[in-house]
Design a protein around this motif. Structure first.
Motif, mmCIF file in Angstrom:
data_model
loop_
_atom_site.group_PDB
_atom_site.id
_atom_site.type_symbol
_atom_site.label_atom_id
_atom_site.label_comp_id
_atom_site.label_asym_id
_atom_site.label_seq_id
_atom_site.Cartn_x
_atom_site.Cartn_y
_atom_site.Cartn_z
ATOM 1 N N VAL A 1 36.612 40.291 39.618
ATOM 2 C CA VAL A 1 38.057 40.097 39.800
ATOM 3 C C VAL A 1 38.288 38.919 40.753
ATOM 4 O O VAL A 1 37.673 38.855 41.828
ATOM 5 N N PRO A 2 39.153 37.983 40.369
ATOM 6 C CA PRO A 2 39.383 36.805 41.229
ATOM 7 C C PRO A 2 39.843 37.185 42.625
ATOM 8 O O PRO A 2 40.573 38.175 42.799
ATOM 9 N N ASP A 3 39.446 36.397 43.611
ATOM 10 C CA ASP A 3 39.753 36.770 44.994
ATOM 11 C C ASP A 3 41.211 36.522 45.365
ATOM 12 O O ASP A 3 41.613 36.818 46.499
ATOM 13 N N ARG A 4 42.011 36.010 44.433
ATOM 14 C CA ARG A 4 43.455 35.929 44.726
ATOM 15 C C ARG A 4 44.100 37.320 44.681
ATOM 16 O O ARG A 4 45.217 37.487 45.160
ATOM 17 N N PHE A 5 43.395 38.302 44.117
ATOM 18 C CA PHE A 5 43.874 39.677 44.101
ATOM 19 C C PHE A 5 43.340 40.412 45.333
ATOM 20 O O PHE A 5 42.136 40.382 45.606
ATOM 21 N N SER A 6 44.221 41.085 46.052
ATOM 22 C CA SER A 6 43.782 41.878 47.185
ATOM 23 C C SER A 6 44.635 43.135 47.293
ATOM 24 O O SER A 6 45.780 43.166 46.837
ATOM 25 N N GLY A 7 44.051 44.163 47.878
ATOM 26 C CA GLY A 7 44.760 45.414 48.094
ATOM 27 C C GLY A 7 44.724 45.799 49.557
ATOM 28 O O GLY A 7 43.758 45.498 50.262
ATOM 29 N N SER A 8 45.777 46.461 49.997
ATOM 30 C CA SER A 8 45.845 46.904 51.382
ATOM 31 C C SER A 8 46.629 48.203 51.456
ATOM 32 O O SER A 8 47.242 48.641 50.477
ATOM 33 N N GLY A 9 46.587 48.801 52.650
ATOM 34 C CA GLY A 9 47.347 50.012 52.880
ATOM 35 C C GLY A 9 46.459 51.201 53.197
ATOM 36 O O GLY A 9 45.238 51.160 53.036
ATOM 37 N N SER A 10 47.114 52.268 53.629
ATOM 38 C CA SER A 10 46.390 53.486 53.991
ATOM 39 C C SER A 10 47.351 54.657 53.986
ATOM 40 O O SER A 10 48.562 54.467 54.207
ATOM 41 N N GLY A 11 46.799 55.843 53.721
ATOM 42 C CA GLY A 11 47.627 57.050 53.786
ATOM 43 C C GLY A 11 48.519 57.210 52.574
ATOM 44 O O GLY A 11 48.092 57.778 51.564
ATOM 45 N N THR A 12 49.747 56.730 52.686
ATOM 46 C CA THR A 12 50.702 56.876 51.582
ATOM 47 C C THR A 12 51.320 55.571 51.116
ATOM 48 O O THR A 12 52.075 55.573 50.130
ATOM 49 N N ASP A 13 51.050 54.473 51.779
ATOM 50 C CA ASP A 13 51.693 53.203 51.447
ATOM 51 C C ASP A 13 50.656 52.114 51.190
ATOM 52 O O ASP A 13 49.830 51.830 52.065
ATOM 53 N N THR B 238 48.461 42.453 46.302
ATOM 54 C CA THR B 238 48.928 41.086 46.528
ATOM 55 C C THR B 238 48.156 40.125 45.643
ATOM 56 O O THR B 238 46.935 40.219 45.528
ATOM 57 N N ILE B 239 48.891 39.232 45.003
ATOM 58 C CA ILE B 239 48.294 38.092 44.313
ATOM 59 C C ILE B 239 48.676 36.876 45.144
ATOM 60 O O ILE B 239 49.864 36.571 45.293
ATOM 61 N N SER B 240 47.696 36.187 45.675
ATOM 62 C CA SER B 240 47.996 35.143 46.672
ATOM 63 C C SER B 240 48.668 33.924 46.057
ATOM 64 O O SER B 240 49.512 33.291 46.691
ATOM 65 N N SER B 241 48.296 33.591 44.827
ATOM 66 C CA SER B 241 48.851 32.418 44.160
ATOM 67 C C SER B 241 48.890 32.718 42.661
ATOM 68 O O SER B 241 47.848 32.710 42.003
ATOM 69 N N LEU B 242 50.062 32.979 42.136
ATOM 70 C CA LEU B 242 50.205 33.459 40.769
ATOM 71 C C LEU B 242 49.721 32.431 39.748
ATOM 72 O O LEU B 242 50.107 31.251 39.789
ATOM 73 N N GLN B 243 48.885 32.910 38.839
ATOM 74 C CA GLN B 243 48.422 32.104 37.712
ATOM 75 C C GLN B 243 49.043 32.626 36.423
ATOM 76 O O GLN B 243 49.426 33.803 36.340
ATOM 77 N N ALA B 244 49.092 31.774 35.408
ATOM 78 C CA ALA B 244 49.730 32.171 34.147
ATOM 79 C C ALA B 244 49.054 33.397 33.536
ATOM 80 O O ALA B 244 49.715 34.251 32.934
ATOM 81 N N GLU B 245 47.742 33.511 33.699
ATOM 82 C CA GLU B 245 46.999 34.624 33.101
ATOM 83 C C GLU B 245 47.219 35.947 33.823
ATOM 84 O O GLU B 245 46.697 36.983 33.383
ATOM 85 N N ASP B 246 47.969 35.932 34.909
ATOM 86 C CA ASP B 246 48.225 37.170 35.658
ATOM 87 C C ASP B 246 49.442 37.933 35.104
ATOM 88 O O ASP B 246 49.753 39.028 35.594
#
Lengths: 115, 113
Positions: free
Chosen positions: B64-76, B80-88
């Motif tokens: 998975v490209p590193d422009r995709f990232s996930g964050s959060g904990s518990g319930t929230d 995040t996509i850091s820089s949107l590409q057409a294929e996203d």
């Protein structure tokens, strides 16, 4: 890793259907396997899961008592027996491997419940 | 049952811009036996099965490209996509993998502005 579903088709309300999922490319008996469905144009709905040795199963409330999940680790195959089918069971049914999340998905098989 | 709620339901973003999708669970998805948040993100493109992007809330699946990232904990949680590409362009789903039934969010449809 390959998961190939089969057994979908057109069935009348109240009817039955058995889906199969043939697995290859990994040690089938090491993994939980799930069924997830998606009605046309709608979102993903988790349906059922079975543990790697088949000792534990669980179901969504919407299918509990009507659907039965099972597996044959000698044949690397997962099954979903669907009874008392309703219009709202119409969907593409995906067979999915569980590992961390649902990491490998089949292409799905379409079940259409209609008179 | 744990209810998963995503926001927004749909969004249109310009190419190269940052994308944020939120997912809230009705109870904690922290799994006691491994102290990890069992929250997974999927991407589904038209006519294709879903693809796992992120598991354990922030671990990127191999390839998975590193422009995709996930964050959060518990319930929230956030994808995040850091820089949107057409294929996203796709529908993105979150799912809790902590407690059966392993419920999904309703999906967030991402388009190009």
């Amino acid at each position: 890793v390959h998961l190939v579903e089969s057994g979908g088709g057109l069935v009348q309300p109240g009817g039955s259907l058995r889906l199969s999922c043939a697995a290859s490319g990994f040690t089938f008996s090491d993994y939980w396997i799930h069924w997830v469905r998606q009605a046309p144009g709608k979102g993903l709905v988790w349906v059922s899961h079975i543990t790697n040795n088949g000792d534990i199963t669980s179901y969504a409330d919407s299918v509990k008592g009507r659907f039965t999940i099972s597996r044959d680790n000698t044949r690397n195959t997962l099954y979903l027996q669907m009874n008392s089918l309703k219009d709202e069971d119409t969907a593409v049914y995906y067979c999915v491997r569980g590992a961390g999340g649902l990491d490998k998905w089949g292409q799905g098989t379409l079940v259409t419940v209609s008179s | 049952d744990i209810v998963m709620t995503q926001s927004p339901d749909s969004l249109a973003v310009s190419l190269g811009e940052r994308v944020t999708i939120n997912c809230k669970s009705s109870q904690s998805v922290l799994y006691g036996s491994n102290n990890r948040n069992h929250l997974t993100w999927y991407q589904q493109k038209p006519g294709q099965p879903p693809k796992m992007l992120i598991y354990w809330a922030s671990t990127r699946e191999s390839g998975v490209p590193d422009r995709f990232s996930g964050s959060g904990s518990g319930t929230d949680f956030t994808l995040t996509i850091s820089s949107l590409q057409a294929e996203d362009v796709a529908v993105y789903y979150c799912q809790q993998y902590s407690t059966s039934p392993y419920t999904f969010g309703q999906g967030s449809k991402l388009e190009i502005k």
